[in-house]
Motif scaffolding. Sequence first.
Motif, PDB file in Angstrom:
ATOM      1  N   THR A 126       0.848  -1.203   0.000  1.00 56.54           N
ATOM      2  CA  THR A 126       0.000   0.000   0.000  1.00 56.54           C
ATOM      3  C   THR A 126       0.883   1.252   0.000  1.00 56.54           C
ATOM      4  O   THR A 126       2.107   1.163   0.094  1.00 56.54           O
ATOM      5  N   LEU A 174      -6.013  -9.873   5.850  1.00 60.63           N
ATOM      6  CA  LEU A 174      -7.081  -8.962   5.412  1.00 60.63           C
ATOM      7  C   LEU A 174      -6.670  -7.495   5.422  1.00 60.63           C
ATOM      8  O   LEU A 174      -7.369  -6.658   4.863  1.00 60.63           O
ATOM      9  N   SER A 175      -5.529  -7.190   6.058  1.00 56.55           N
ATOM     10  CA  SER A 175      -5.180  -5.777   6.227  1.00 56.55           C
ATOM     11  C   SER A 175      -4.934  -5.080   4.893  1.00 56.55           C
ATOM     12  O   SER A 175      -5.145  -3.878   4.764  1.00 56.55           O
ATOM     13  N   THR A 176      -4.495  -5.835   3.873  1.00 51.28           N
ATOM     14  CA  THR A 176      -4.267  -5.207   2.564  1.00 51.28           C
ATOM     15  C   THR A 176      -5.560  -5.159   1.744  1.00 51.28           C
ATOM     16  O   THR A 176      -5.545  -4.777   0.584  1.00 51.28           O
ATOM     17  N   LYS A 177      -6.667  -5.558   2.362  1.00 44.28           N
ATOM     18  CA  LYS A 177      -7.972  -5.594   1.701  1.00 44.28           C
ATOM     19  C   LYS A 177      -7.932  -6.373   0.376  1.00 44.28           C
ATOM     20  O   LYS A 177      -8.198  -5.837  -0.707  1.00 44.28           O
ATOM     21  N   ARG A 179      -8.990  -8.863  -2.633  1.00 40.84           N
ATOM     22  CA  ARG A 179     -10.289  -9.134  -3.260  1.00 40.84           C
ATOM     23  C   ARG A 179     -10.637 -10.610  -3.088  1.00 40.84           C
ATOM     24  O   ARG A 179     -11.792 -10.988  -3.092  1.00 40.84           O
ATOM     25  N   PHE A 209     -16.213  -6.814   3.867  1.00 44.30           N
ATOM     26  CA  PHE A 209     -15.193  -6.467   2.872  1.00 44.30           C
ATOM     27  C   PHE A 209     -15.625  -6.806   1.447  1.00 44.30           C
ATOM     28  O   PHE A 209     -14.988  -6.402   0.497  1.00 44.30           O
ATOM     29  N   MET A 211     -15.345  -9.529  -0.172  1.00 43.37           N
ATOM     30  CA  MET A 211     -14.341 -10.296  -0.919  1.00 43.37           C
ATOM     31  C   MET A 211     -14.881 -11.687  -1.272  1.00 43.37           C
ATOM     32  O   MET A 211     -15.925 -12.099  -0.765  1.00 43.37           O
TER      33      MET A 211
END
Length: 331
Positions: A126, A174-177, A179, A209, A211
């Motif tokens: 990020t 999950l912190s990098t979101k 997909r 999210f 995903m």
Amino acid sequence: MSLLTVENLTLQFRTDEGLITAVDDISFTLDRGEVMGLVGESGSGKSVTAKALMMLNAGNAIYGPESRITLHLEDGDVDVLACKRPREMRVVRGGAISMIFQEPMASFAPAMTIGSQMVEQLLIHTDLSRAQAKALSVEMLDRVGISDASARFNQYAFELSGGMRQRAMIAMALSTKPRLLIADEPTTALDVTIQAQVIQLMQELVKDFGMGIIFITHDLGVVAQTADKVAVMYLGRMVEKGPVRAVLRGPAHPYTQGLIDALPKLDDLDAPLRPVPGDIPSPLERPSGCVFHTRCARALVDTCRTAVPQWSNAGPDHRVACHLNTGETCA
Ligand code: SF4
């Protein structure tokens, strides 16, 4: 909305004994917000398939020429198998796709704190500053239900309990979101209570999210609780796929039927366990025709030994690769 398309995925490994086929011509799709269970015994090719989606398999892996993996992202499609440069791979690995494993100790470096590993990952994937990455990491640890997240941030993996490590790994994934989240037997090593909490947590996160999740497990009970659809694998081939209720309530493939029959029956504790007979063959000795024919009680004629079964419909969106479903007589 489609998130992932896998077409004709074939994966072989070059070994001293010869070429081993680990994944044999499988195709499936996954939508955003959808959970797919990937089930089968050990050696069925589930984990190799999952790793193939991130090109994480060993250097001796050879993808079949027809294999195609496409990620459908907001800013365009990504042809995963064409990603060769480190920058391209970072978009896929740890960026658009994250993976969590059965044993979180294997995912955390033992000499780094949980927090520093989460921050490093965020700095790679990020544009966040170090301070922002730290704040987000603590927020994610809190989000997955880890109490006193600021203190846990500074701890090492060995200092956390098994359930907490698993939650920390989910927070990091999950912190990098991403997909797409690939969860490889994420609850197998946990006791039943913690397992239920982790499953509930993942269901909440899918909603929050948006995903897609591929949930790899040999536990059909977990699949029934978590997945929208399920795909059954045997010796590298996909043999049945469809909506989870349709497949588990009306399995059309003898192997799926065998996996369901092998489950302990809580309403009849005296009923004998009925495991699928025999063992999964070595990939070096793949049976001809239907790869399940050496263990299938209904395979009694030449058709199953010589002809590879093709896909046919077993119901709405429910597909099976078995000669029985196309009206051929195997018994
Ligand atoms: Fe059994 Fe034949 Fe169906 Fe294979 S194709 S699962 S051997 S009945």
